[in-house]
Write an enzyme that holds these catalytic residues in place. Structure first.
Site, short mmCIF file in Angstrom:
data_model
loop_
_atom_site.label_atom_id
_atom_site.label_comp_id
_atom_site.label_asym_id
_atom_site.label_seq_id
_atom_site.Cartn_x
_atom_site.Cartn_y
_atom_site.Cartn_z
N SER A 1 -4.90 -19.18 -6.81
CA SER A 1 -6.08 -18.95 -7.48
C SER A 1 -6.72 -17.57 -6.98
O SER A 1 -6.34 -17.08 -6.02
CB SER A 1 -7.10 -19.87 -7.00
OG SER A 1 -7.47 -19.92 -5.68
N LYS A 2 -7.82 -17.30 -7.39
CA LYS A 2 -8.52 -16.01 -7.02
C LYS A 2 -9.00 -16.24 -5.47
O LYS A 2 -8.78 -15.12 -4.86
CB LYS A 2 -9.95 -15.65 -7.97
CG LYS A 2 -10.64 -14.79 -7.43
CD LYS A 2 -11.86 -14.67 -8.66
CE LYS A 2 -13.02 -13.94 -7.87
NZ LYS A 2 -12.94 -13.10 -6.83
N ARG A 3 -9.33 -17.45 -5.01
CA ARG A 3 -9.67 -17.39 -3.69
C ARG A 3 -8.57 -17.12 -2.86
O ARG A 3 -8.84 -16.55 -1.80
CB ARG A 3 -10.27 -19.03 -3.62
CG ARG A 3 -11.74 -18.85 -2.94
CD ARG A 3 -12.32 -20.42 -2.83
NE ARG A 3 -11.99 -21.27 -3.95
CZ ARG A 3 -11.64 -22.37 -3.73
NH1 ARG A 3 -11.29 -22.92 -2.64
NH2 ARG A 3 -11.56 -22.97 -5.01
N GLY B 1 -6.27 -15.05 -3.42
CA GLY B 1 -6.13 -13.45 -3.48
C GLY B 1 -7.24 -12.84 -2.48
O GLY B 1 -6.73 -12.06 -1.43
N ASP B 2 -8.38 -13.30 -2.50
CA ASP B 2 -9.44 -13.07 -1.77
C ASP B 2 -9.29 -13.12 -0.14
O ASP B 2 -9.73 -12.24 0.62
CB ASP B 2 -10.79 -13.77 -2.29
CG ASP B 2 -11.41 -13.36 -3.51
OD1 ASP B 2 -10.82 -12.30 -4.10
OD2 ASP B 2 -12.31 -14.11 -3.99
#
Ligand code: GLU
Length: 509
Positions: A264-266, A268-269
């Site tokens: 998920s994008k999370r 990646g962050d």
């Protein structure tokens, strides 16, 4: 396989394209090109509530950056257009009517509140509600209401949806090219909405109608669509299109680098890598999400990274051009299990491509970066030489600065650990002598400078490593880097002497 292969990438413009989506586009592209087929971009924007302005442009731009090209599509046209579902709106109702007339679909008038109340009631009994063969007989639809009442409701403009009438006891057989033969019993499936009260078809209806009309031969898409496949197969049956039904291939999920679950994008962050191909600015919140392009990845590297997330060539070869991927690609070699994203491997791929690029190409990107750092009008020949010297040490163009800034600016700080380990009481005095030696060396070339410095160290029986490290420290600021005398030659004698004096002053104070 004949040259009739037609595949489509069919994203919904609901935001930036996740790299999982890019991989789906890539596998479709590789498959199409391998078989001399046609690659189509269809925009599935029937869910107006989730439409995000700019998302369609983003999809087109990022795929074009990556070199994934389309033969037909929303941006290039083609004989099967329009390629945006909202522009095809008029034709879906007609197909839906056919299903209603053939008793494969029905009008449902239940209000959202009625259905919500039922859901709650089921929950209270620890059951879950679905609109299906069992429950539909008790609900407010054209199967239960008298014909006249249905006609009246429709004539009065009462809100309705059209639902698929899933048969009660049948088996649906799906032949997935990756997963093999899957059998699903229809009693587990619900009566999905095909047409919504806003006059728009749902994804399921529009997707099947379009795949049929666009003569799609293979549906290659993410695993998250596998649960929809039985309904899709049933829709082909209901329309009488079974003979031309495309073949399905559901791609494995992209998993987070640590633990299990979808990337998920999370993630990646949290772990510091982009999950989108290019940078995206949310039009509502202004939030910026990083992209591979802006993070310094080469498009060829991103393609190579994604190609290997879920597929392998069955050989040792890891670096593939797009052309080579097209040759090597086959659906048989796609794995069933999820593919874990590996950040180190991603960097490694970029490093390999960086090494392959010629210095002239890298210099052009590096010069842009130099300007951003305030180094205007850098000497092109010098930049080329620097790249040659440090190319092997970096994975990204933007790391070139960190590895070479001392060619452009004198250090302001000096590595504490080197000082602690190497800087002795007499170091300053020896460095001063070396400054004189450098000054008195007739040429500014590397070899004589090197030989004279070494001569001084041997003549005075000094520790070679210690003195050389300190000389490097004052010139570069750190204990590592490319050949010291090449650096001295490149920045020049005068600058080197200045740095020696500056270094002595700041370290001794
Ligand atoms: N519109 C769907 C998506 O956003 C397409 C799924 C499919 O390929 O059937 O992924």
């Amino acid at each position: 396989m004949s040259n009739k292969v037609r595949v489509r990438f069919a994203p919904s413009p609901t935001g930036p394209l996740h790299i999982g989506g890019v991989r789906t586009a890539l596998y479709n592209y590789l498959f199409a090109k391998k078989h001399g087929g046609t690659m189509i971009l269809r925009i599935e924007d029937t869910d107006q509530g989730r439409f995000v302005p700019g998302a369609e442009e983003y999809i087109i731009d990022s795929l074009s950056w990556l070199g994934i090209k389309f033969d037909e599509g929303v941006h290039v046209g083609g004989p099967f257009g329009p390629y945006r579902q909202s522009d095809r709106k008029a034709m879906y109702l007609e197909y839906c009517d056919t299903l209603v007339n053939n008793n494969w679909a029905y009008f449902a008038f239940d209000s959202a509140e009625d259905l919500e109340a039922l859901r709650k009631q089921f929950e209270a009994e620890k059951k879950s509600f679905q609109y299906d063969a069992q429950t539909r007989v008790t609900l407010k639809n054209s199967l239960t209401l008298p014909k006249e009442e249905v006609e009246k409701l429709l004539a009065d403009g009462a809100p309705y949806v059209i639902r698929f009438k899933m048969p009660a006891h049948e088996e649906v057989h799906i032949n997935d090219l990756i997963r093999g033969h899957v059998v699903v019993k229809t009693e587990t499936l619900d009566d999905k909405v095909l047409f919504k009260s806003d006059g728009m078809p749902t994804y399921h209806l529009a997707n099947i109608v379009d795949d049929h009309l666009m003569e799609i031969t293979h549906v290659i898409r993410g695993e998250e669509w596998l649960p929809s496949a039985p309904l899709h197969v049933m829709l082909y049956k209901a329309f009488g299109w079974e003979d031309t039904m495309p073949q399905f291939a559901h791609l494995p999920l992209l998993l987070k680098p640590d633990g299990n679950g979808k990337l998920s994008k999370r993630d990646g962050d949290r772990l510091g890598f982009p999950v989108f191909p290019t940078q995206w600015t949310d039009p509502k919140t202004g939030e910026v999400s990083s992209g591979y392009r802006e993070s310094g990845y080469f498009p060829e590297a991103v393609i190579n990274i994604l190609a290997f997330l879920g597929w392998n060539p069955g050989t040792e070869q890891e670096i593939f051009t797009m052309e080579e991927l097209i040759q090597a690609f086959s659906i048989e070699r796609i794995s069933k299990s999820g593919a874990k994203f590996d950040l180190e491997k991603a960097k490694w791929f970029n490093q390999q491509y960086l090494r392959q690029h010629d210095n002239e190409f890298l210099a052009l990107s590096f010069e842009i970066l130099l300007e951003q750092k305030g180094i205007i009008n850098s000497d092109h020949e010098m930049v080329l030489k620097i790249i040659e010297l440090i190319k092997e040490r970096v994975s990204f163009v933007n790391e070139l600065w960190e590895q070479s800034k001392f060619f452009f600016v004198a250090p302001d700080t000096y590595d504490e650990q080197v000082i602690k380990k190497r800087w002795k009481e007499d170091t300053a005095q020896h460095l001063k002598s070396l400054a004189d030696i450098i000054n008195n060396t007739i040429t500014h070339q590397r070899e004589p400078l090197h030989d004279n410095v070494v001569q001084y160290i041997t003549d005075n029986s000094l520790n070679m490593g210690q003195i050389m490290n300190c000389l490097r420290l004052v010139i570069v600021g750190a204990g590592m880097g490319p050949d010291l005398f090449t650096i001295i030659e490149m920045i020049g004698k005068e600058e080197s002497i200045k740095r020696i004096n500056k270094g002595i002053n700041s370290i001794n104070n």
